[in-house]
Write an enzyme that holds these catalytic residues in place. Structure first.
Site, PDB file in Angstrom:
ATOM      1  N   LYS A  22      -3.371  -1.420 -11.204  1.00  0.00           N
ATOM      2  CA  LYS A  22      -3.151   0.111 -11.124  1.00  0.00           C
ATOM      3  C   LYS A  22      -2.258   0.062  -9.679  1.00  0.00           C
ATOM      4  O   LYS A  22      -1.227   0.843  -9.510  1.00  0.00           O
ATOM      5  CB  LYS A  22      -4.475   0.734 -10.898  1.00  0.00           C
ATOM      6  CG  LYS A  22      -4.380   2.198 -10.358  1.00  0.00           C
ATOM      7  CD  LYS A  22      -5.680   2.650 -10.223  1.00  0.00           C
ATOM      8  CE  LYS A  22      -6.322   2.791  -8.881  1.00  0.00           C
ATOM      9  NZ  LYS A  22      -5.843   3.527  -7.852  1.00  0.00           N
ATOM     10  N   ASN A  23      -3.097  -0.224  -8.497  1.00  0.00           N
ATOM     11  CA  ASN A  23      -2.283  -0.059  -7.363  1.00  0.00           C
ATOM     12  C   ASN A  23      -0.978  -0.575  -7.104  1.00  0.00           C
ATOM     13  O   ASN A  23      -0.482  -0.464  -6.176  1.00  0.00           O
ATOM     14  CB  ASN A  23      -3.375  -0.498  -6.222  1.00  0.00           C
ATOM     15  CG  ASN A  23      -4.658   0.513  -6.132  1.00  0.00           C
ATOM     16  OD1 ASN A  23      -4.311   1.677  -6.665  1.00  0.00           O
ATOM     17  ND2 ASN A  23      -5.617   0.140  -5.651  1.00  0.00           N
ATOM     18  N   CYS A 115      -8.780  10.386  -5.132  1.00  0.00           N
ATOM     19  CA  CYS A 115     -10.060  10.285  -5.086  1.00  0.00           C
ATOM     20  C   CYS A 115     -10.623  10.822  -3.762  1.00  0.00           C
ATOM     21  O   CYS A 115     -10.392  10.499  -2.836  1.00  0.00           O
ATOM     22  CB  CYS A 115     -11.103   8.943  -5.424  1.00  0.00           C
ATOM     23  SG  CYS A 115     -10.784   8.500  -7.202  1.00  0.00           S
ATOM     24  N   ARG A 120      -8.840  10.422   4.539  1.00  0.00           N
ATOM     25  CA  ARG A 120      -7.622   9.920   3.961  1.00  0.00           C
ATOM     26  C   ARG A 120      -6.407  10.651   4.760  1.00  0.00           C
ATOM     27  O   ARG A 120      -5.515  11.057   3.772  1.00  0.00           O
ATOM     28  CB  ARG A 120      -7.554   9.974   2.631  1.00  0.00           C
ATOM     29  CG  ARG A 120      -8.646   9.289   2.115  1.00  0.00           C
ATOM     30  CD  ARG A 120      -8.502   9.094   0.378  1.00  0.00           C
ATOM     31  NE  ARG A 120      -7.767   8.060  -0.049  1.00  0.00           N
ATOM     32  CZ  ARG A 120      -7.861   7.662  -1.398  1.00  0.00           C
ATOM     33  NH1 ARG A 120      -8.289   8.267  -2.184  1.00  0.00           N
ATOM     34  NH2 ARG A 120      -7.062   6.451  -1.786  1.00  0.00           N
ATOM     35  N   ASP A 303     -12.698  -1.733  -2.732  1.00  0.00           N
ATOM     36  CA  ASP A 303     -12.559  -0.969  -4.141  1.00  0.00           C
ATOM     37  C   ASP A 303     -13.594  -1.935  -5.088  1.00  0.00           C
ATOM     38  O   ASP A 303     -13.965  -1.379  -6.135  1.00  0.00           O
ATOM     39  CB  ASP A 303     -11.252  -1.231  -4.781  1.00  0.00           C
ATOM     40  CG  ASP A 303     -10.042  -0.525  -3.920  1.00  0.00           C
ATOM     41  OD1 ASP A 303     -10.425   0.558  -3.399  1.00  0.00           O
ATOM     42  OD2 ASP A 303      -8.877  -0.670  -4.194  1.00  0.00           O
ATOM     43  N   ARG A 395      -8.630   7.013 -14.927  1.00  0.00           N
ATOM     44  CA  ARG A 395      -7.465   6.880 -14.014  1.00  0.00           C
ATOM     45  C   ARG A 395      -7.156   5.369 -13.835  1.00  0.00           C
ATOM     46  O   ARG A 395      -5.808   5.329 -13.430  1.00  0.00           O
ATOM     47  CB  ARG A 395      -7.582   7.646 -12.500  1.00  0.00           C
ATOM     48  CG  ARG A 395      -8.071   8.867 -12.489  1.00  0.00           C
ATOM     49  CD  ARG A 395      -8.525   9.111 -10.989  1.00  0.00           C
ATOM     50  NE  ARG A 395      -7.387   9.155 -10.515  1.00  0.00           N
ATOM     51  CZ  ARG A 395      -7.049  10.411  -9.679  1.00  0.00           C
ATOM     52  NH1 ARG A 395      -7.782  11.385  -9.534  1.00  0.00           N
ATOM     53  NH2 ARG A 395      -5.854  10.580  -8.989  1.00  0.00           N
TER      54      ARG A 395
HETATM   55  N1  EPU Z   1      -5.791   5.692   7.173  1.00  0.00           N
HETATM   56  C1  EPU Z   1      -5.222   6.330   8.211  1.00  0.00           C
HETATM   57  N2  EPU Z   1      -4.060   6.972   8.183  1.00  0.00           N
HETATM   58  C2  EPU Z   1      -3.063   6.679   7.539  1.00  0.00           C
HETATM   59  C3  EPU Z   1      -3.249   5.736   6.370  1.00  0.00           C
HETATM   60  C4  EPU Z   1      -4.739   5.434   6.195  1.00  0.00           C
HETATM   61  O1  EPU Z   1      -6.135   6.692   9.113  1.00  0.00           O
HETATM   62  O2  EPU Z   1      -1.996   7.296   7.755  1.00  0.00           O
HETATM   63  C5  EPU Z   1      -6.930   5.153   7.025  1.00  0.00           C
HETATM   64  C6  EPU Z   1      -7.639   5.713   5.773  1.00  0.00           C
HETATM   65  O3  EPU Z   1      -8.229   7.056   6.041  1.00  0.00           O
HETATM   66  C7  EPU Z   1      -8.547   4.695   5.301  1.00  0.00           C
HETATM   67  C8  EPU Z   1      -7.909   3.331   5.797  1.00  0.00           C
HETATM   68  O4  EPU Z   1      -7.045   3.878   6.543  1.00  0.00           O
HETATM   69  O5  EPU Z   1      -9.829   5.081   6.196  1.00  0.00           O
HETATM   70  C9  EPU Z   1      -7.264   2.516   4.576  1.00  0.00           C
HETATM   71  O6  EPU Z   1      -6.270   3.054   3.867  1.00  0.00           O
HETATM   72  P1  EPU Z   1      -5.147   2.614   3.418  1.00  0.00           P
HETATM   73  O7  EPU Z   1      -3.852   3.554   3.697  1.00  0.00           O
HETATM   74  O8  EPU Z   1      -5.029   1.181   3.395  1.00  0.00           O
HETATM   75  O9  EPU Z   1      -5.405   2.903   1.694  1.00  0.00           O
HETATM   76  P2  EPU Z   1      -4.644   3.796   0.802  1.00  0.00           P
HETATM   77  O10 EPU Z   1      -3.296   3.391   0.758  1.00  0.00           O
HETATM   78  O11 EPU Z   1      -4.854   5.237   0.927  1.00  0.00           O
HETATM   79  C10 EPU Z   1      -5.169   1.880  -0.986  1.00  0.00           C
HETATM   80  C11 EPU Z   1      -5.493   1.925  -2.469  1.00  0.00           C
HETATM   81  C12 EPU Z   1      -6.901   2.242  -2.606  1.00  0.00           C
HETATM   82  C13 EPU Z   1      -7.549   1.150  -1.561  1.00  0.00           C
HETATM   83  C14 EPU Z   1      -7.172   1.199  -0.430  1.00  0.00           C
HETATM   84  C15 EPU Z   1      -7.599  -0.159   0.564  1.00  0.00           C
HETATM   85  C16 EPU Z   1      -3.589   2.877  -3.624  1.00  0.00           C
HETATM   86  C17 EPU Z   1      -3.003   4.127  -4.321  1.00  0.00           C
HETATM   87  N3  EPU Z   1      -4.773   2.906  -3.079  1.00  0.00           N
HETATM   88  O12 EPU Z   1      -5.398   3.231  -0.448  1.00  0.00           O
HETATM   89  O13 EPU Z   1      -7.409   2.209  -3.836  1.00  0.00           O
HETATM   90  O14 EPU Z   1      -9.038   1.501  -1.792  1.00  0.00           O
HETATM   91  O15 EPU Z   1      -5.697   0.917  -0.413  1.00  0.00           O
HETATM   92  O16 EPU Z   1      -7.463  -1.357  -0.047  1.00  0.00           O
HETATM   93  O17 EPU Z   1      -3.026   1.880  -3.725  1.00  0.00           O
HETATM   94  C18 EPU Z   1      -8.745   2.735  -5.666  1.00  0.00           C
HETATM   95  O18 EPU Z   1      -8.134   1.819  -6.181  1.00  0.00           O
HETATM   96  O19 EPU Z   1     -10.051   3.032  -6.182  1.00  0.00           O
HETATM   97  C19 EPU Z   1      -8.504   3.025  -4.313  1.00  0.00           C
HETATM   98  C20 EPU Z   1      -9.031   3.936  -3.782  1.00  0.00           C
END
Ligand code: EPU
Length: 416
Positions: A22-23, A115, A120, A303, A395
């Site tokens: 998915k990601n 979610c 975030r 995750d 999802r």
């Molecule tokens: N963060 C910030 N500022 C930013 C971006 C992130 O403070 O501008 C913080 C977030 O709040 C969080 C941490 O950094 O506390 C990690 O965020 P990251 O940006 O790495 O995660 P993401 O890109 O929002 C993706 C996956 C998530 C997975 C995370 C970590 C996708 C669409 N989502 O999220 O997947 O948990 O990386 O590996 O790729 C899931 O699949 O259930 C899921 C939530």
């Protein structure tokens, strides 16, 4: 409303085939608009992907589907605002920020959905864009991003955010000159995206490392890629096997992407056997309690934190899980406790006293992985568990009900 019913205590045996990640897929579909035609294979059939197809269609792209293969032709793409109606469908809608910047040097987009597992914010994405020369205006949760010219820059991320790495990468591919992203995220899904962009003729070096070097190229060719196998889906079914399997074969897995989980399961004396592209898992007696901390890749993935909690419920002794990535990823806990689990939340850490009897109850899913965790707990609980609001699970897990049914779980999806 969709709900899942599970009658617990069945032994799972047979084979489960893992789908495309998915990601990865949610980044690859927006990335397709950097060129006029792209082919993406092994795309999972999940609602997050259907939402991205809707956004692509709305923008004027043609999406052709042939099984799990998508051909995206974006020759006639228009720069239209991505309103909340679309962006709230899934978090990854915000990859259209980087992709539209690359394509049109401007984009208007409302804040993404996804979610609710913590705050975030997207500050790291926006600061990266600013370094590339993008001007940003925000009003009522709608962002207007515009650049006269995208210019390569040296960007150090304060945290290796997956989303920010992807978004900055997408925008920088068409910038003038060289971009360096330091402290970049190294998740395998980012490597998959780099392979896709390089197949279009992008010049990105540093795959699987935390320093990415992008030589901007204004013209890209047609691209193609196959989505890598979903390590989180695989991890979820491996856990199911360890909880209640008998030679459960999880196929189409890349074990190199699951090293942290495999190491912890081995430390617990779990009955798993690891092969080149599949893993066998069986119900394991006398599992040892453990202490686990979620970390960025290659550390233990956040995750899998919630699904892993369900495994610890059957382990005799006290185990600990510390969640370091998100501050609110414990919404499964109240329901697990209703089912009989002994779990205490102390700040960012769960203290789990295992081997309590679990009893089927009516529970509610709050997010994707919480839903997976509740299904795992239901598989080993006595009686029937009804899991409500499973739209979150659908999802991200392709055909979860038919995959589990095929290995003898008593599980049904109902529309109520
Ligand atoms: N963060 C910030 N500022 C930013 C971006 C992130 O403070 O501008 C913080 C977030 O709040 C969080 C941490 O950094 O506390 C990690 O965020 P990251 O940006 O790495 O995660 P993401 O890109 O929002 C993706 C996956 C998530 C997975 C995370 C970590 C996708 C669409 N989502 O999220 O997947 O948990 O990386 O590996 O790729 C899931 O699949 O259930 C899921 C939530």
């Amino acid at each position: 409303m969709k709900q899942i019913k599970v009658v617990g205590k069945q032994i799972l045996s047979g084979e489960i085939e893992i789908s495309g990640a998915k990601n990865s897929a949610v980044a690859l579909l927006p990335a397709a608009i950097l060129t006029t035609e792209a082919v993406i294979d092994n795309v999972p059939n999940i609602s997050d992907i259907r939402a991205l197809e809707d956004i692509l269609n709305y923008l004027g792209a043609d999406v052709y589907k042939e099984g799990s293969k998508l051909t995206i032709n974006s020759q006639k793409l228009k720069n239209k605002p991505i309103t909340e109606e679309f962006s709230s469908l899934l978090r990854a809608s915000y990859y259209f920020m980087g992709a539209m910047l690359a394509r049109f040097k401007e984009v208007t987009i409302s804040l993404p959905g996804g979610c609710q597992i913590g705050d975030r914010p997207i500050d790291i994405h926006l600061n990266g864009f600013k370094k590339l020369g993008v001007k940003i205006k925000e009003e009522n949760n709608t962002y207007v991003l515009k650049a006269d010219k995208l210019i390569g820059a040296d960007i150090t991320l304060p945290f290796p955010s997956v989303g920010a790495t992807i978004n900055i990468l997408l925008a920088s591919v068409k910038a003038v000159g060289k971009t360096i992203i330091r402290n970049a995220a190294k998740e395998p899904e980012i490597g998959n995206l780099i392979d896709f962009l390089n197949s279009m003729g992008a010049k990105i070096k540093g795959k699987d490392t935390d320093v990415l070097e992008i030589e901007g190229s204004l013209l890209l060719n047609e691209g193609n890629i196959s989505v890598i196998s979903d390590r989180i889906e695989a991890g979820t079914y491996i856990l199911a096997g360890v909880m209640t399997g008998k030679n459960l074969k999880i196929k189409n897995v890349n074990p190199n992407h699951l090293t942290s989980l495999i190491n912890i399961l081995k430390e617990m004396d779990a009955d798993i056997k690891v092969y080149d592209n599949y893993i066998m898992a069986s119900k394991s007696e006398n599992l040892k309690p453990v202490s686990v901390k979620t970390e960025v890749y290659p550390g233990f993935p956040t995750d899998l934190q919630q699904p892993f909690t369900s495994l610890l419920l059957i382990v005799n002794g006290t185990s600990y899980i510390k969640e370091t990535i998100y501050e609110n990823r414990f919404q499964n806990i109240a329901y697990l406790k209703e089912m009989g689990a002994d779990i205490e939340i102390v700040n960012d850490t769960l203290i789990i006293k295992g081997a309590r009897e679990l009893i089927g109850k009516e529970v509610v899913t709050s997010d994707l992985r919480a839903g997976a965790a509740l299904i795992l707990a239901a598989l080993v609980a006595k009686g029937t568990t009804t899991i409500k609001e499973v739209k979150y699970v659908l999802r991200g897990y392709e055909n979860i009900v038919s995959k589990l049914s095929a290995v003898h779980a008593k599980i049904v999806l109902e529309d109520v």
